[in-house]
Design an enzyme around this catalytic site. Sequence first.
Site, mmCIF file in Angstrom:
data_model
loop_
_atom_site.group_PDB
_atom_site.id
_atom_site.type_symbol
_atom_site.label_atom_id
_atom_site.label_comp_id
_atom_site.label_asym_id
_atom_site.label_seq_id
_atom_site.Cartn_x
_atom_site.Cartn_y
_atom_site.Cartn_z
ATOM 1 N N ASN A 84 0.830 -1.210 0.000
ATOM 2 C CA ASN A 84 0.000 0.000 0.000
ATOM 3 C C ASN A 84 0.863 1.258 0.000
ATOM 4 O O ASN A 84 1.849 1.334 0.726
ATOM 5 C CB ASN A 84 -0.891 0.015 1.250
ATOM 6 C CG ASN A 84 -1.842 -1.164 1.295
ATOM 7 O OD1 ASN A 84 -2.326 -1.611 0.257
ATOM 8 N ND2 ASN A 84 -2.103 -1.683 2.481
ATOM 9 N N HIS A 97 6.768 -1.194 3.100
ATOM 10 C CA HIS A 97 6.647 -2.606 3.473
ATOM 11 C C HIS A 97 5.745 -3.321 2.478
ATOM 12 O O HIS A 97 4.940 -2.701 1.783
ATOM 13 C CB HIS A 97 6.092 -2.766 4.887
ATOM 14 C CG HIS A 97 4.768 -2.117 5.090
ATOM 15 N ND1 HIS A 97 4.646 -0.762 5.297
ATOM 16 C CD2 HIS A 97 3.513 -2.611 5.100
ATOM 17 C CE1 HIS A 97 3.362 -0.462 5.433
ATOM 18 N NE2 HIS A 97 2.650 -1.563 5.306
HETATM 19 P P1 5GP Z 1 -0.367 -0.792 5.920
HETATM 20 O O1 5GP Z 1 -1.833 -0.599 6.232
HETATM 21 O O2 5GP Z 1 0.425 0.460 6.226
HETATM 22 O O3 5GP Z 1 -0.098 -1.318 4.549
HETATM 23 O O4 5GP Z 1 0.111 -1.945 6.893
HETATM 24 C C1 5GP Z 1 0.577 -1.739 8.186
HETATM 25 C C2 5GP Z 1 0.556 -3.069 8.880
HETATM 26 O O5 5GP Z 1 1.323 -2.985 10.050
HETATM 27 C C3 5GP Z 1 -0.850 -3.533 9.309
HETATM 28 O O6 5GP Z 1 -1.139 -4.780 8.719
HETATM 29 C C4 5GP Z 1 -0.749 -3.626 10.819
HETATM 30 O O7 5GP Z 1 -1.461 -4.723 11.334
HETATM 31 C C5 5GP Z 1 0.745 -3.760 11.037
HETATM 32 N N1 5GP Z 1 1.221 -3.260 12.308
HETATM 33 C C6 5GP Z 1 0.891 -2.110 12.907
HETATM 34 N N2 5GP Z 1 1.562 -1.960 14.073
HETATM 35 C C7 5GP Z 1 2.336 -3.069 14.197
HETATM 36 C C8 5GP Z 1 3.268 -3.515 15.188
HETATM 37 O O8 5GP Z 1 3.501 -2.855 16.205
HETATM 38 N N3 5GP Z 1 3.894 -4.693 14.969
HETATM 39 C C9 5GP Z 1 3.654 -5.446 13.841
HETATM 40 N N4 5GP Z 1 4.308 -6.591 13.719
HETATM 41 N N5 5GP Z 1 2.780 -5.057 12.897
HETATM 42 C C10 5GP Z 1 2.132 -3.892 13.061
#
Ligand code: 5GP
Length: 133
Positions: A84, A97
């Site tokens: 994303n 990521h």
């Molecule tokens: P995005 O929505 O930015 O593509 O994905 C962010 C991801 O990071 C989400 O799937 C969320 O669950 C994950 N996430 C958020 N905070 C943490 C954390 O403290 N540790 C881990 N391992 N994942 C996290």
Amino acid sequence: MDCIFCKIINKEIPSFILREDDDFLVILDRFPASVGHTLIISKTHSEDIFSIDRGILKKAMPLALDVANKLRVLNFDGLNIVQNNRKAAGQTVFHFHMHLIPRWEGDSVPINFAGREVSVEELEELRDRIINA
Ligand code: 5GP
Ligand code: ZN
């Protein structure tokens, strides 16, 4: 800088590490969309694909394949690779990521989308706009 992924990379915050190399940390997502939901996080802080170093980006997909092959131990039926960029696209952590999301038949993880009908003219105009940019 107040970036949760930088803190995870610097081991200031614990995570469940699957793999680590010079460029990436691979961890289990703390709030998984499915069992085995994994994040491949660049070690250098870049907000998204528009700012990440190309050399690092080139290594991301082969690594995703290696991790995906490890995840096969979970006997998934399918796998989504999601990345994303920016808030409108659902990005919540603004540090590059990739998500690896194992899928099982009928699991109804909300990733898939339905397309809409568009005219050939609309697609032609769009194509020209993009390739002439
Ligand atoms: P995005 O929505 O930015 O593509 O994905 C962010 C991801 O990071 C989400 O799937 C969320 O669950 C994950 N996430 C958020 N905070 C943490 C954390 O403290 N540790 C881990 N391992 N994942 C996290
Ligand atoms: Zn960061």
